[in-house]
Design a protein around this motif. Structure first.
Motif, short mmCIF file in Angstrom:
data_model
loop_
_atom_site.label_atom_id
_atom_site.label_comp_id
_atom_site.label_asym_id
_atom_site.label_seq_id
_atom_site.Cartn_x
_atom_site.Cartn_y
_atom_site.Cartn_z
N UNK A 6 -120.79 -59.17 -37.03
CA UNK A 6 -122.09 -58.90 -37.65
C UNK A 6 -122.53 -57.46 -37.43
N UNK A 33 -121.14 -57.01 -49.17
CA UNK A 33 -120.66 -57.65 -47.93
C UNK A 33 -120.05 -59.02 -48.23
N UNK A 54 -121.10 -55.39 -40.00
CA UNK A 54 -121.81 -55.58 -41.26
C UNK A 54 -123.03 -54.66 -41.34
N UNK A 55 -123.78 -54.65 -40.24
CA UNK A 55 -124.97 -53.79 -40.23
C UNK A 55 -124.57 -52.31 -40.28
N UNK A 66 -126.73 -47.57 -47.29
CA UNK A 66 -127.99 -48.04 -47.88
C UNK A 66 -128.72 -46.93 -48.63
N UNK A 67 -128.74 -45.74 -48.07
CA UNK A 67 -129.49 -44.65 -48.70
C UNK A 67 -128.84 -44.26 -50.04
N UNK A 88 -130.08 -47.51 -35.17
CA UNK A 88 -128.61 -47.39 -35.19
C UNK A 88 -128.24 -46.07 -35.84
N UNK A 122 -123.87 -51.44 -43.84
CA UNK A 122 -125.13 -51.41 -44.60
C UNK A 122 -125.85 -50.09 -44.35
N UNK A 123 -125.96 -49.71 -43.08
CA UNK A 123 -126.68 -48.48 -42.74
C UNK A 123 -125.94 -47.24 -43.24
N UNK A 128 -126.18 -54.68 -51.74
CA UNK A 128 -125.52 -54.61 -50.44
C UNK A 128 -125.10 -56.00 -49.96
N UNK A 129 -125.91 -57.00 -50.28
CA UNK A 129 -125.53 -58.37 -49.95
C UNK A 129 -124.23 -58.73 -50.67
N UNK A 170 -129.45 -47.04 -52.53
CA UNK A 170 -130.85 -47.02 -52.94
C UNK A 170 -131.12 -45.90 -53.94
N UNK A 217 -135.88 -47.25 -43.53
CA UNK A 217 -134.47 -47.64 -43.67
C UNK A 217 -134.14 -48.81 -42.75
N UNK A 244 -128.47 -61.86 -46.04
CA UNK A 244 -127.09 -62.29 -45.78
C UNK A 244 -127.08 -63.56 -44.96
N UNK A 252 -130.93 -54.04 -52.03
CA UNK A 252 -130.66 -55.07 -51.02
C UNK A 252 -129.70 -56.11 -51.59
N UNK A 280 -135.27 -51.84 -44.51
CA UNK A 280 -134.36 -52.10 -45.63
C UNK A 280 -133.10 -52.81 -45.13
N UNK A 305 -131.63 -56.73 -45.70
CA UNK A 305 -130.29 -57.10 -46.19
C UNK A 305 -129.66 -58.12 -45.24
N UNK A 306 -129.77 -57.85 -43.93
CA UNK A 306 -129.18 -58.77 -42.95
C UNK A 306 -129.81 -60.15 -43.06
N UNK A 320 -136.88 -42.05 -47.14
CA UNK A 320 -137.77 -42.93 -46.37
C UNK A 320 -137.72 -42.52 -44.90
N UNK A 321 -138.78 -42.79 -44.15
CA UNK A 321 -138.69 -42.57 -42.71
C UNK A 321 -137.72 -43.56 -42.10
N UNK A 323 -144.11 -46.14 -48.25
CA UNK A 323 -143.21 -45.64 -47.21
C UNK A 323 -142.63 -44.27 -47.56
#
Lengths: 153, 192
Positions: free
Chosen positions: B20, B60, B23-24, B31-32, B1, B27-28, B56-57, B35, A65, A76, B53, A68, A72-73, A60-61, B117
């Motif tokens: 937090x 965490x 947390x992010x 995530x790939x 990020x 995730x980052x 990942x929830x 996925x 991401x 949460x 998603x 995405x 998720x955040x 994905x570009x 996308x």
């Protein structure tokens, strides 16, 4: 399954995936592959499969991401808020559970006492009935005695 | 990020402290990978988006239960694979009761299609091989697909896959070999 060249096909696959723990076995297979066109072709096919699998990976570009991760955040945050709200209601529920448990114990105890009393009453009634029967029998016995005395006198 | 360069235990510690940003960061970082693992198992862009998603929830939310006895990878992948199971089970229930209830679908809040996308593969041959591979994956059983994806997309070792799926290493090998043979046979001459 043995191939025409005599080698076990699982061995070739294990070699390809780097899962042959025995170095001697790995060396044997490596040497065999250099000399066997069929096994060499199989390794090539497996390499193509692996490349193909990498090609189906989704790219994905950066924005994609980002969306995405933000999703998720958001989930949460929503879930934590819902969990917090739920916790505000769950505490009284646990308190209710304690009261409920206490009531259950009382009900069971009460039922136990009732059952004990019932059995006691049943026993007493049986005793009374037996005594009544005895009295009835006594009356018959006394009458028999009275009549015998009358006959004998 | 930017992708995180920090080690997982450090990030996990910060998350447990309520950070937090950490947390992010986690995730980052994953995530790939999450996925693409799920995409390999479902071959559906939208489902992979929604399930990943949710996964990942869960990762965490349950981070407190990760005690470090297994690697973080095992913990992450176990949740990932289980999330696919959960989603498919819910889909079955949803399809049975859809006429009677409005059961919430995790994708209900997504206002777009993920394929819009996705970067389209410009190399025709590569795209065709990819499409044929996707089709051949449907010939695998669920467990074969999971093992094959974890091996070929995620590069996990047999030992790691056995820990994730909670099956013996011998069983993993057996599934992997059968899956590989099936894929190779289905793809046939295309690989030469």
């Amino acid at each position: 399954m043995k191939k025409a060249c005599g080698i076990n096909s699982d061995l070739v696959i294990d070699y390809f995936y780097g899962e042959l723990k025995d170095p001697a076995k790995a060396a044997f297979v490596a040497e065999h592959i250099t000399a066997c066109p069929e096994c060499a072709a199989e390794i090539k096919e497996l390499e193509n499969v692996r490349e193909g699998m990498k090609s189906i990976e989704v790219d994905l570009p950066e924005d994609g991401w980002n969306m995405h991760a933000q999703g998720v955040m958001r989930k949460l945050r929503r879930k934590y808020t819902a969990a917090d709200r739920f916790n505000e209601h769950i505490r009284p529920f646990f308190e209710m559970k304690k009261i409920g448990f206490a009531m259950l114990v009382l009900v069971v105890a009460g039922a136990g006492i009732q059952f004990y009393n019932y059995r006691n009453n049943v026993t007493k009634e049986r005793e009374i009935a037996e005594q009544m029967e005895l009295l009835d029998n006594l009356e018959i016995i006394e009458r028999i005695d009275f009549y015998e005395k009358m006959i004998n006198s | 990020m930017e992708p995180s360069l920090r080690e997982d235990p450090e990030i996990i510690q910060d998350i447990m402290a309520g950070n937090q940003t950490a947390t992010e960061e986690l995730i980052r970082k994953y995530q790939k990978r999450v996925y693409n693992t799920i995409y390999g198992m479902t071959l559906n862009y939208d489902e992979a988006w929604d399930i990943s998603q949710e996964a990942l929830v869960k990762v965490v939310r349950n981070i407190g239960s990760f005690k470090g006895q297994s690697s973080f990878w095992t913990y992450l992948y176990r949740i990932t694979v289980n999330s696919v199971y959960d989603y498919k089970r819910k889909q079955k229930v949803r399809s049975r009761v859809s006429n009677f209830t409005d059961m919430e679908n995790p994708g209900d809040n997504r206002q777009f299609e993920v394929k819009d996308l996705v970067n389209i593969e410009e190399d025709y041959e590569k795209k065709e091989l990819g499409d044929r591979l996707k089709s051949s994956l449907s010939h695998l059983t669920e467990i074969q697909k999971q093992v094959f994806v974890l091996k070929n997309i995620d590069g996990l070792k047999i030992r790691e896959i056995s820990q994730v799926l909670r099956i013996s290493e011998g069983t993993v090998k057996s599934h992997l070999n059968r899956a590989t043979v099936k894929i190779r046979d289905v793809l046939g001459g295309m690989l030469k």
